[in-house]
Design a protein around this motif. Structure first.
Motif, PDB file in Angstrom:
ATOM      1  N   CYS A  66       0.826  -1.208   0.000  1.00  0.00           N
ATOM      2  CA  CYS A  66       0.000   0.000   0.000  1.00  0.00           C
ATOM      3  C   CYS A  66       0.858   1.255   0.000  1.00  0.00           C
ATOM      4  N   THR A  67       0.280   2.338  -0.477  1.00  0.00           N
ATOM      5  CA  THR A  67       0.891   3.649  -0.314  1.00  0.00           C
ATOM      6  C   THR A  67       0.465   4.189   1.053  1.00  0.00           C
ATOM      7  N   ALA A  68       0.665   5.475   1.295  1.00  0.00           N
ATOM      8  CA  ALA A  68       0.298   6.062   2.579  1.00  0.00           C
ATOM      9  C   ALA A  68      -1.202   5.939   2.836  1.00  0.00           C
TER      10      ALA A  68
ATOM     11  N   TRP B 123      -6.170  12.068   9.373  1.00  0.00           N
ATOM     12  CA  TRP B 123      -4.766  11.875   9.712  1.00  0.00           C
ATOM     13  C   TRP B 123      -4.140  11.070   8.602  1.00  0.00           C
ATOM     14  N   GLN B 124      -2.843  11.189   8.481  1.00  0.00           N
ATOM     15  CA  GLN B 124      -2.123  10.411   7.475  1.00  0.00           C
ATOM     16  C   GLN B 124      -0.933   9.755   8.139  1.00  0.00           C
ATOM     17  N   SER B 125      -0.841   8.464   7.998  1.00  0.00           N
ATOM     18  CA  SER B 125       0.276   7.734   8.585  1.00  0.00           C
ATOM     19  C   SER B 125       1.521   7.925   7.742  1.00  0.00           C
ATOM     20  N   ARG B 126       2.620   7.489   8.287  1.00  0.00           N
ATOM     21  CA  ARG B 126       3.836   7.465   7.493  1.00  0.00           C
ATOM     22  C   ARG B 126       3.697   6.400   6.417  1.00  0.00           C
ATOM     23  N   SER B 127       4.361   6.596   5.303  1.00  0.00           N
ATOM     24  CA  SER B 127       4.320   5.610   4.229  1.00  0.00           C
ATOM     25  C   SER B 127       5.097   4.376   4.649  1.00  0.00           C
TER      26      SER B 127
END
Length: 273
Positions: free
Chosen positions: A255-257, A267-271
Motif C-alpha cells: 500500500c501507499t500512505a 490523519w495520514q500515517s507514514r508511508s
C-alpha cells in the motif's frame, strides 16, 4: 460482493476462507439486459435489500467494486443498520466517474457500429487498461483478456447499458455514509482516479483510504492476493486500531500512505518502507 462475476470470482473464493461470500450481479448493470436509467440507485439498493431479506441476512459487510461500489454505498446510506462494514474498490462519487459519462458511451457506440469488431476490441482494451505502469506481464494478462473478451461481446444493448449507467449517476446519493468504510484503488487508476475515490469518503464519519502499489482500476485482478489480504484485515476488524499503532502499517508494503477520516478530522500515517 457487488460487481461482474468475472472480477469478483477470485476475491469471493478468498473471502470464503473466513466468511460466507454472496456475489450479486444485477441484470442491466453487471449482466446483459436493459435497465433504463429511470430505475435509480434507490431501486438498485432496494433490489439488494430484497435479496438479502430473501436469504435471511439482516446485517452484512458489503464489498462493491467499481460501479458496484456506487450501489454498495448508496445501499449503506439508505440502510445503514443493515451494514456492518463497507469496502469500496475503484469507486468514485458523482462527478468522479468519467467512465460513465453518457457522451463517452454515445461516442463509443458510434465507433462500435462503424469499426470491425477486432479493431474495436483492441481500441477498447487500450482505452480501458492504458499503460502497464511496470506491472508484471502475468498480472496484466488476465485483466486485458477479460477486457478484450468483454469488448468483442458488446452489443447494441451493451452500449445502451453504458449510457444508462451514466445517466443513472444523477440519482446517486451525496449523503455521508455512517458505517465503518475503507476505500481503496490502484495507485494508477485512470477510470476512478485515487483522488476521486479519496474525495468520496473524506467527509464520512469513519472511513479510511489507501491505494495499492503497481495496480490500476482492475486491482482485484492485477494484485489479487494483496487486495484480498487488505479486505480480510478490514472485514475482521484488524485495521480498527491502526491509527494508534502506526507500526502495523509496515505489514502493508503493498500500500501507499494511509489516511483516516473521522468526525471531520483526518490523519495520514507514514508511508510503509
Amino acid at each position: 460482493m457487488l460487481n461482474t462475476l468475472e472480477m469478483s470470482q477470485e476475491q469471493a473464493a478468498r473471502v470464503s476462507a473466513y466468511a460466507t461470500a454472496l456475489r450479486l450481479a444485477i441484470p442491466g448493470v453487471h449482466l446483459p439486459g436493459r435497465l433504463p436509467a429511470h430505475f435509480t440507485f434507490d431501486f438498485l439498493a432496494d433490489a439488494v435489500r430484497h435479496v438479502l431479506d430473501e436469504l435471511g441476512h439482516q446485517r452484512v459487510s458489503i464489498h462493491g467494486i467499481s460501479y458496484g461500489g456506487n450501489i454498495a454505498y448508496h445501499f449503506a446510506a439508505r440502510y445503514p443498520d443493515a451494514v456492518e462494514r463497507l469496502l469500496l474498490t475503484g469507486t468514485a462519487g458523482p462527478g468522479g466517474l468519467a467512465l460513465y459519462d453518457p457522451a463517452l458511451w454515445e461516442s463509443l457506440a458510434l465507433r462500435w457500429r462503424t469499426s470491425p469488431r477486432e479493431e474495436f476490441a483492441e481500441e477498447m482494451t487500450a482505452l480501458l487498461t492504458g499503460t502497464d505502469w511496470g506491472l508484471a506481464a502475468e498480472a496484466l494478462q488476465p485483466m486485458r483478456r477479460m477486457v478484450q473478451i468483454w469488448a468483442r461481446r458488446l452489443t447494441e444493448d451493451s452500449m445502451q447499458l453504458g449510457i444508462d449507467c451514466g445517466l443513472r449517476m444523477e440519482s446517486l446519493t451525496t449523503a455521508t455514509v455512517p458505517v465503518p468504510a475503507l476505500a481503496v484503488t490502484g495507485e494508477h487508476d485512470a477510470w476512478t482516479p485515487p483522488e476521486a475515490c479519496r474525495q468520496l469518503v473524506s467527509a464520512w464519519p469513519d472511513a479510511r483510504f489507501t491505494t495499492i502499489r503497481q495496480s490500476d482500476h482492475f486491482v482485484p485482478m492485477t494484485r489479487p492476493a494483496e487486495h484480498a489480504d487488505l479486505a480480510r484485515r478490514f472485514f475482521l476488524g484488524k485495521l480498527d486500531d491502526m491509527d494508534e499503532q502506526e507500526e502495523t502499517v509496515g505489514d502493508f508494503s503493498y500500500c501507499t500512505a494511509w489516511e483516516r477520516f473521522q468526525h471531520s478530522t483526518s490523519w495520514q500515517s507514514r508511508s510503509p518502507v
